[in-house]
Design an enzyme around this catalytic site. Structure first.
Site, PDB file in Angstrom:
ATOM      1  N   CYS A   1       0.843  -1.198   0.000  1.00 14.53           N
ATOM      2  CA  CYS A   1       0.000   0.000   0.000  1.00 14.53           C
ATOM      3  C   CYS A   1       0.885   1.258   0.000  1.00 14.53           C
ATOM      4  CB  CYS A   1      -0.973  -0.036   1.172  1.00 14.53           C
ATOM      5  SG  CYS A   1      -2.347   1.118   1.018  1.00 14.53           S
TER       6      CYS A   1
ATOM      7  N   HIS B   1      -3.568  -5.247   0.171  1.00 12.44           N
ATOM      8  CA  HIS B   1      -3.041  -5.761   1.439  1.00 12.44           C
ATOM      9  C   HIS B   1      -3.099  -7.291   1.425  1.00 12.44           C
ATOM     10  CE1 HIS B   1      -2.682  -2.040   3.923  1.00 12.44           C
ATOM     11  NE2 HIS B   1      -3.540  -1.587   3.023  1.00 12.44           N
TER      12      HIS B   1
ATOM     13  N   GLU C   1      -1.679  -9.424   3.190  1.00 14.53           N
ATOM     14  CA  GLU C   1      -1.597 -10.060   4.510  1.00 14.53           C
ATOM     15  C   GLU C   1      -2.943 -10.520   5.029  1.00 14.53           C
ATOM     16  OE1 GLU C   1      -1.699  -5.542   5.446  1.00 14.53           O
ATOM     17  OE2 GLU C   1      -0.980  -6.881   3.867  1.00 14.53           O
TER      18      GLU C   1
END
Length: 597
Positions: free
Chosen positions: A398, A525, A527
């Site tokens: 990001c 993102h 994750e």
């Protein structure tokens, strides 16, 4: 539908989320389908506008919901996909009741906490519990509900009342209460003290909720005499008192529950013994043991703004751990405050400056996570520059991608004023700009949020290979700014490859430096979708490059039947054989106690 409520005692923040997730794991291992709900008593509608210093990370769901970080743990532990409605807040409940009152749904009645707020809470729980979250049709068998905060908090009272009514309404055999409480050991005395739990349970019973199981947090396993004392004063059978003592990593918590036969108590209380089987946790045990046996380190420098609070980057830490265990490496995180890398710090605090650069230069790989605001941005830019110039594996997420674009423009393209309009609204070289559809007047829910599709523009790039040579991936987003599409041609001419774009081709999603060992930036993102045993592709790339395994991963190909040799990604997720297992709380190693998941 069966319901398991998890509440917290005198001292909160001691692992209610891990406990709730672990209960879900052991019930799922018994062959049951499980869903989860997290109740947060704060007045915010969601976690989107809360500072990481206040609340830890904001976890983003497929539907764009910005929710409590515990929902991330539920998704990782149970491998499910939740919705924004799986996170209940006081703000959401009151807003829904007020909206109904404005529409006239209450037919002129005086709107009160009881029954209108309490009824709304119960209706919300029942409605959301019926939504399938595991990709199968029909509702789950069990809904695990975690009540945030501490019993006795004033903001929790409407939820306590509602859940008390709810337990009576669904009746015995359909509702079970697990109370998590601290049993401290005073060093001066050396014996466990049960008073905090006694008072906590007394307060809970006084509010109309009677615990069926006690999950006692402690440093060490509790002796039988301590459990007997708790049983006598708390009116809970000894067999239903579970010790959740400190462990090397949180993968051991479901195993602790099984060892102490917590599943038998749960199944008995929920009348599920006839439908459930013995918990199959062989794969889970493999994960726990594998995390404990890793010794060869891989050092990742985490360059960020909130390095003093690891929970701010919880999902990033999890994703790194998932990838590092797949690569059979012990994860070591070197926390580098980005502002300490800047020249200002060199003048004001030279020791901190030297220490930060020493950590950065000693790392095997560098990661710059997402964030907001201009504090420490220059330090992040310097970290990206160091990684680019010294061939150190780099992953920017990001904002981490955006600053790497800024650094490339300044250093390679000689655009000295290159910047993001977030940091310099009047810059003459706006390489990162505010998205046209964004709002500059309202904060909550106005970003580009949730699951969005990214198409690969370059088939043989590292990212595409790591994702399994798929045509596109779906990943979760949370941002207001993006790479300026009018400058893309200039960047590509200078050597920066935009290998992934959205469906319009104007929104840049993935960047790479083709000649670099591993220099990747992603606008999304990744994750948030990383799972134990299914690490995110770009995180796997970072760890593999950092320990010089990347070539073998890039050359590997899935077999025709979809089994792993040694990898296959499915639309943004890595599918790994059951022998490659991962997770843990992890900051420096794969170790963790029972702090938030």
């Amino acid at each position: 539908m069966k319901y398991v409520l998890v509440t917290g005692g005198v001292v909160s923040g001691l692992g209610k989320g891990v406990t709730a997730s672990s209960i879900g794991v052991i019930l799922k291992a018994c062959g049951l389908r499980v869903t989860s709900i997290k109740i947060d008593p704060y007045l915010n509608t969601d976690a989107g506008t809360m500072s990481p210093f206040e609340h830890g990370e904001v976890f983003v769901l497929d539907d764009g919901g910005e929710v409590d970080l515990d929902l991330g743990n539920y998704e990782r532990f149970l491998d499910i996909r939740l919705t924004r409605d799986n996170n209940i807040t006081t703000g959401k409940i009151y807003q829904s009741v007020i909206d109904r009152e404005r529409r006239g749904d209450y037919l002129g009645k005086t709107v009160q906490v009881v029954p209108h707020i309490t009824d709304a809470i119960q209706e919300w729980i029942e409605r959301v519990a019926m939504i399938p979250v595991d990709g199968k049709e029909g509702p789950a068998d069990v809904c695990v509900i975690e009540l945030g905060g501490t019993i006795g908090d004033i903001e929790s009272m409407p939820f306590i009342e509602a859940l008390g009514q709810f337990s009576c309404r669904v009746g015995p055999g359909n509702f079970c209460l697990v109370h998590v409480s601290l049993v401290p050991v005073l060093k001066a005395v050396g014996e466990p003290k049960t008073k905090p739990t006694q008072h906590s349970v007394r307060g809970l019973r006084g509010l109309g909720l009677i615990p069926n199981l006690l999950a006692c947090r402690s440093d060490k396993p509790l002796d039988v005499n301590v459990k007997e004392k708790l049983s006598q004063f708390c009116h809970v059978p000894v067999a239903n008192i579970i010790t959740l003592h400190d462990v090397t990593n949180i993968w051991h918590i479901p195993l602790l529950l099984r060892e102490q036969k917590a599943h038998e108590s749960l199944l008995k209380l929920l009348n599920l013994r006839g439908r459930a089987k013995e918990p199959m946790l062989g794969e889970w045990m493999g994960r726990a043991k594998l995390c404990d046996t890793l010794h060869d380190p891989v050092r990742i420098a985490m360059v960020g703004k909130y390095t003093g609070l690891p929970d701010s980057y919880l999902s990033v830490l999890k994703a790194l751990l998932h990838a590092s265990v797949v690569c059979r490496k012990k994860l070591v995180i070197d926390w580098v405050p980005s502002s300490d890398l800047e020249e200002t710090t060199a003048k004001e605090a030279p020791d901190a400056y030297r220490a930060a650069w020493m950590l950065l230069k000693g790392a095997d790989g560098i990661l710059v996570p997402g964030g907001f605001g201009d504090r420490g941005v220059q330090g992040k830019i310097l970290a990206a520059k160091y990684a680019r110039e010294n061939n150190v594996p780099y992953l920017g997420i990001c904002l981490g991608m955006q600053i790497s674009v800024i650094e490339f423009a300044r250093s390679v393209m000689n655009l000295k004023e290159a910047n993001s309009t977030e940091f310099d609204p009047v810059t003459t070289s706006p390489v990162v700009i505010f998205m046209p559809e964004g709002s500059k007047t309202h904060m909550g829910g106005t970003m580009r949020l949730g699951l969005r599709r990214t198409y690969f523009e370059v088939a043989d790039c590292k990212s595409a290979k790591l994702y399994g040579n798929v045509r596109f991936v779906d990943e979760r987003h949370r941002h207001r700014y993006e790479v300026n599409p009018t400058m893309v041609a200039e960047f590509e001419k200078a050597g920066l490859a935009f290998v992934g774009k959205d469906e319009t081709g104007r929104r840049m999603e993935i960047i790479e430096l083709p000649a670099h060992p591993y220099f990747v930036g992603v606008q999304f993102h990744p994750e948030f979708k990383s799972r134990p045993g299914k690490p995110s592709a770009v995180f796997l790339g970072l760890i593999a490059a950092s320990c010089r395994q990347l070539d073998s991963w890039l050359q590997a190909r899935p077999s025709s039947n979809g089994s792993l040799t040694p990898k296959i990604y499915q639309n943004g997720s890595l599918k790994k054989s059951s022998k490659s297992l991962v997770n843990g709380k992890s900051i420096q190693t794969a170790t963790a106690c029972m702090s938030n998941a």
